[in-house]
Design a protein around this motif. Structure first.
Motif, PDB file in Angstrom:
ATOM      1  N   GLY A  57       0.831  -1.200   0.000  1.00  0.00           N
ATOM      2  CA  GLY A  57       0.000   0.000   0.000  1.00  0.00           C
ATOM      3  C   GLY A  57       0.865   1.250   0.000  1.00  0.00           C
ATOM      4  N   PRO A  58       0.241   2.417   0.100  1.00  0.00           N
ATOM      5  CA  PRO A  58       0.976   3.681   0.024  1.00  0.00           C
ATOM      6  C   PRO A  58       1.633   4.053   1.343  1.00  0.00           C
ATOM      7  N   GLY A  59       2.564   5.016   1.268  1.00  0.00           N
ATOM      8  CA  GLY A  59       3.151   5.569   2.472  1.00  0.00           C
ATOM      9  C   GLY A  59       2.162   6.451   3.219  1.00  0.00           C
ATOM     10  N   LEU A  60       2.548   6.861   4.400  1.00  0.00           N
ATOM     11  CA  LEU A  60       1.678   7.678   5.250  1.00  0.00           C
ATOM     12  C   LEU A  60       1.985   9.157   5.115  1.00  0.00           C
ATOM     13  N   TRP A  61       0.944   9.976   5.239  1.00  0.00           N
ATOM     14  CA  TRP A  61       1.120  11.408   5.391  1.00  0.00           C
ATOM     15  C   TRP A  61       1.397  11.706   6.865  1.00  0.00           C
ATOM     16  N   LYS A  62       2.133  12.772   7.109  1.00  0.00           N
ATOM     17  CA  LYS A  62       2.455  13.175   8.475  1.00  0.00           C
ATOM     18  C   LYS A  62       1.997  14.611   8.698  1.00  0.00           C
ATOM     19  N   VAL A  63       1.141  14.778   9.689  1.00  0.00           N
ATOM     20  CA  VAL A  63       0.698  16.110  10.103  1.00  0.00           C
ATOM     21  C   VAL A  63       1.253  16.340  11.506  1.00  0.00           C
ATOM     22  N   SER A  64       1.854  17.488  11.733  1.00  0.00           N
ATOM     23  CA  SER A  64       2.465  17.703  13.040  1.00  0.00           C
ATOM     24  C   SER A  64       2.352  19.148  13.494  1.00  0.00           C
ATOM     25  N   LYS A  65       2.426  19.294  14.788  1.00  0.00           N
ATOM     26  CA  LYS A  65       2.538  20.607  15.421  1.00  0.00           C
ATOM     27  C   LYS A  65       3.383  20.406  16.664  1.00  0.00           C
ATOM     28  N   GLY A  66       4.574  21.022  16.659  1.00  0.00           N
ATOM     29  CA  GLY A  66       5.511  20.744  17.733  1.00  0.00           C
ATOM     30  C   GLY A  66       5.933  19.298  17.670  1.00  0.00           C
ATOM     31  N   ASP A  67       5.863  18.602  18.824  1.00  0.00           N
ATOM     32  CA  ASP A  67       6.255  17.193  18.845  1.00  0.00           C
ATOM     33  C   ASP A  67       5.041  16.258  18.796  1.00  0.00           C
ATOM     34  N   HIS A  68       3.894  16.801  18.445  1.00  0.00           N
ATOM     35  CA  HIS A  68       2.691  15.969  18.314  1.00  0.00           C
ATOM     36  C   HIS A  68       2.461  15.641  16.838  1.00  0.00           C
ATOM     37  N   VAL A  69       2.169  14.352  16.559  1.00  0.00           N
ATOM     38  CA  VAL A  69       2.097  13.874  15.179  1.00  0.00           C
ATOM     39  C   VAL A  69       0.794  13.121  14.938  1.00  0.00           C
ATOM     40  N   LEU A  70       0.212  13.357  13.768  1.00  0.00           N
ATOM     41  CA  LEU A  70      -0.934  12.577  13.285  1.00  0.00           C
ATOM     42  C   LEU A  70      -0.516  11.912  11.976  1.00  0.00           C
ATOM     43  N   TRP A  71      -0.466  10.567  11.964  1.00  0.00           N
ATOM     44  CA  TRP A  71      -0.162   9.824  10.754  1.00  0.00           C
ATOM     45  C   TRP A  71      -1.474   9.537  10.019  1.00  0.00           C
ATOM     46  N   VAL A  72      -1.492   9.723   8.709  1.00  0.00           N
ATOM     47  CA  VAL A  72      -2.733   9.584   7.941  1.00  0.00           C
ATOM     48  C   VAL A  72      -2.522   8.600   6.792  1.00  0.00           C
ATOM     49  N   LEU A  73      -3.390   7.591   6.738  1.00  0.00           N
ATOM     50  CA  LEU A  73      -3.383   6.625   5.642  1.00  0.00           C
ATOM     51  C   LEU A  73      -4.488   6.990   4.656  1.00  0.00           C
ATOM     52  N   GLY A  74      -4.135   7.146   3.388  1.00  0.00           N
ATOM     53  CA  GLY A  74      -5.118   7.417   2.356  1.00  0.00           C
ATOM     54  C   GLY A  74      -5.773   6.132   1.880  1.00  0.00           C
ATOM     55  N   SER A 316      -1.002  10.065  16.915  1.00  0.00           N
ATOM     56  CA  SER A 316      -2.334   9.578  16.567  1.00  0.00           C
ATOM     57  C   SER A 316      -2.306   9.053  15.137  1.00  0.00           C
ATOM     58  N   PHE A 317      -3.392   8.400  14.754  1.00  0.00           N
ATOM     59  CA  PHE A 317      -3.489   7.785  13.430  1.00  0.00           C
ATOM     60  C   PHE A 317      -4.874   8.072  12.871  1.00  0.00           C
ATOM     61  N   ALA A 318      -4.970   8.244  11.543  1.00  0.00           N
ATOM     62  CA  ALA A 318      -6.264   8.536  10.939  1.00  0.00           C
ATOM     63  C   ALA A 318      -6.382   7.883   9.571  1.00  0.00           C
ATOM     64  N   LEU A 319      -7.614   7.621   9.169  1.00  0.00           N
ATOM     65  CA  LEU A 319      -7.945   7.134   7.833  1.00  0.00           C
ATOM     66  C   LEU A 319      -8.716   8.219   7.097  1.00  0.00           C
ATOM     67  N   LEU A 320      -8.302   8.502   5.855  1.00  0.00           N
ATOM     68  CA  LEU A 320      -8.999   9.496   5.033  1.00  0.00           C
ATOM     69  C   LEU A 320      -9.027   9.022   3.585  1.00  0.00           C
ATOM     70  N   PRO A 321     -10.087   9.341   2.852  1.00  0.00           N
ATOM     71  CA  PRO A 321     -10.094   9.018   1.418  1.00  0.00           C
ATOM     72  C   PRO A 321      -8.895   9.658   0.714  1.00  0.00           C
ATOM     73  N   MET A 322      -8.285   8.910  -0.191  1.00  0.00           N
ATOM     74  CA  MET A 322      -7.070   9.367  -0.856  1.00  0.00           C
ATOM     75  C   MET A 322      -7.261  10.692  -1.582  1.00  0.00           C
ATOM     76  N   ASN A 323      -8.448  10.922  -2.160  1.00  0.00           N
ATOM     77  CA  ASN A 323      -8.636  12.168  -2.900  1.00  0.00           C
ATOM     78  C   ASN A 323      -8.513  13.390  -1.999  1.00  0.00           C
ATOM     79  N   GLU A 324      -8.807  13.232  -0.696  1.00  0.00           N
ATOM     80  CA  GLU A 324      -8.658  14.353   0.233  1.00  0.00           C
ATOM     81  C   GLU A 324      -7.191  14.647   0.530  1.00  0.00           C
ATOM     82  N   LEU A 325      -6.331  13.668   0.315  1.00  0.00           N
ATOM     83  CA  LEU A 325      -4.900  13.857   0.563  1.00  0.00           C
ATOM     84  C   LEU A 325      -4.179  14.384  -0.665  1.00  0.00           C
ATOM     85  N   LEU A 326      -4.657  14.004  -1.835  1.00  0.00           N
ATOM     86  CA  LEU A 326      -4.012  14.433  -3.070  1.00  0.00           C
ATOM     87  C   LEU A 326      -4.587  15.734  -3.619  1.00  0.00           C
ATOM     88  N   SER A 327      -5.614  16.249  -3.005  1.00  0.00           N
ATOM     89  CA  SER A 327      -6.268  17.467  -3.485  1.00  0.00           C
ATOM     90  C   SER A 327      -5.643  18.717  -2.884  1.00  0.00           C
TER      91      SER A 327
END
Length: 369
Positions: A57-74, A316-327
């Motif tokens: 599958g695809p790699g993960l997106w990383k959203v962060s603020k300071g040392d807090h991270v949200l990994w997102v799978l499309g 943290s971890f999240a699931l999102l439709p891929m089109n929301e990540l590539l848009s």
């Protein structure tokens, strides 16, 4: 509210991400970040044949603020129907996570009591059929119906009952059968695999839902039944998609399975789902049900949940439709505009529209500030 299921299922299908069964997963490795694994050499790529076997599958997106991270799978639909999705990167991210945000979806609520359910039962099931007992050939032009008959014979067979269904429901049944015949499935077991990993690690899962309360169910059902003309755009787009877009759908599914995000971004989307969402949200009853602004409401609900997860948890971890990540106007673009750092998976270039077209990534990628 099961007795209203025939039309609520359809609403949830076109307005929310689908669920599926779990795929095999491996025991998580030590919690260290690493780039996405290379595509296994035994994964076939003979388009339009779908890939099979173990895929990363695809790699993960990383959203962060300071040392807090949200990994997102499309996520993507459809995906190959015979894959075993095993992502070491997802396992590692989940092993460190304190919360999983599930894909955003609409939730219908109607409190009508036991006797109200009994009263609505025949009406609810009647909502799946065309008004006045009409058949499909009576609610559409001859050329469209001729196209339907060809595809129906190929994917459904001799089913006379479906001829009395509304185009919106008939289109969904045809699409489902076409996916299966072409070796595709809703999500290849991805959401189920994430669920299994989260449960194994004791990571709580948080539903992200926009709840629509139906205060007058009988009137809503009548309005839904009266909105039949809005079905035809969805019906036509579904026929187009099955006739012409199966190779592209297969290529997109293969690109997701093998982690080729650049290829996925370049491949065309049929936008069938968009047409079906529009068929519902533009219908006269949509405002009555609170469905006329669902996409915006879903985005607002998810953004609030993501910001809270980033504030409360180091990971943290999240699931999102891929089109929301590539848009360039998707959910992550909104987070980027709000000041969060967004990083794209390794191997995915910055999207053409410099905004937040998708940006995030697992360890080692360059931040898109």
């Amino acid at each position: 509210m099961n007795l209203m299921r025939p039309w609520i299922v359809l609403l949830c299908f076109v307005l929310a991400a689908p669920a599926t069964v779990a795929a095999p997963v491996q025991t998580p490795p030590p919690a260290t970040t690493a780039p996405a694994p290379a595509v296994p050499a035994n994964v076939p790529l003979l388009a339009p044949v779908v890939v099979s076997g173990v895929v990363p599958g695809p790699g993960l997106w990383k959203v962060s603020k300071g040392d807090h991270v949200l990994w997102v799978l499309g996520t993507l639909s459809p995906l190959p129907g015979h894959i075993q999705w095993e992502s070491h990167e997802v396992e590692q991210a989940l092993a460190q996570s304190k919360q999983v945000l599930l894909a955003p979806k609409i939730k219908m609520k109607a409190d009508i009591g036991f006797f109200g359910k009994l009263f609505l039962l025949p009406t609810a099931y009647g909502a799946r059929k065309n008004p006045d007992g009409k058949t499909l050939d009576q609610v559409m032009d001859a050329p469209t119906y001729a196209r339907w008959l060809v595809l129906k014979k190929q994917y459904i067979g001799d089913d006379g009952g479906i001829e009395r269904w509304r185009p919106l429901f008939a289109a969904q049944e045809l699409y489902k059968k076409a996916l299966k015949t072409n070796g595709l499935s809703n999500d290849g077991g991805v959401s189920g695999a994430v669920d299994a990993l989260a449960k194994r690690g004791g990571v709580p899962e948080t539903p992200v839902e926009y709840q629509v309360e139906i205060k007058q169910p009988r009137e809503a059902l009548k309005a839904f039944k009266a909105a039949a003309p809005s079905d035809l755009e969805c019906f036509n787009r579904t026929l187009d998609s099955i006739e012409h877009d199966v190779p592209a759908m297969t290529a997109r599914a293969n690109a997701w399975a093998t982690g080729d995000l650049e290829e996925l971004r370049q491949l065309p989307d049929s936008h069938r789902r968009d047409a079906c969402v529009t068929a519902i949200t533009s219908a006269g009853f949509a405002h009555q049900l609170g469905l006329d602004d669902v996409p915006a409401q879903l985005q607002a609900v998810w953004l609030a949940a993501a910001r809270k997860a980033l504030a409360d948890n180091t990971t943290s971890f999240a699931l999102l439709p891929m089109n929301e990540l590539l848009s360039s106007t998707g959910y992550l673009a909104r987070l980027k505009a709000l000041g969060y750092a967004v990083e794209a998976p390794i191997g995915l270039d910055e999207a053409p529209a410099a905004a937040g077209s998708a940006a995030p990534a697992p360890a080692g990628s360059a931040a898109a500030h």
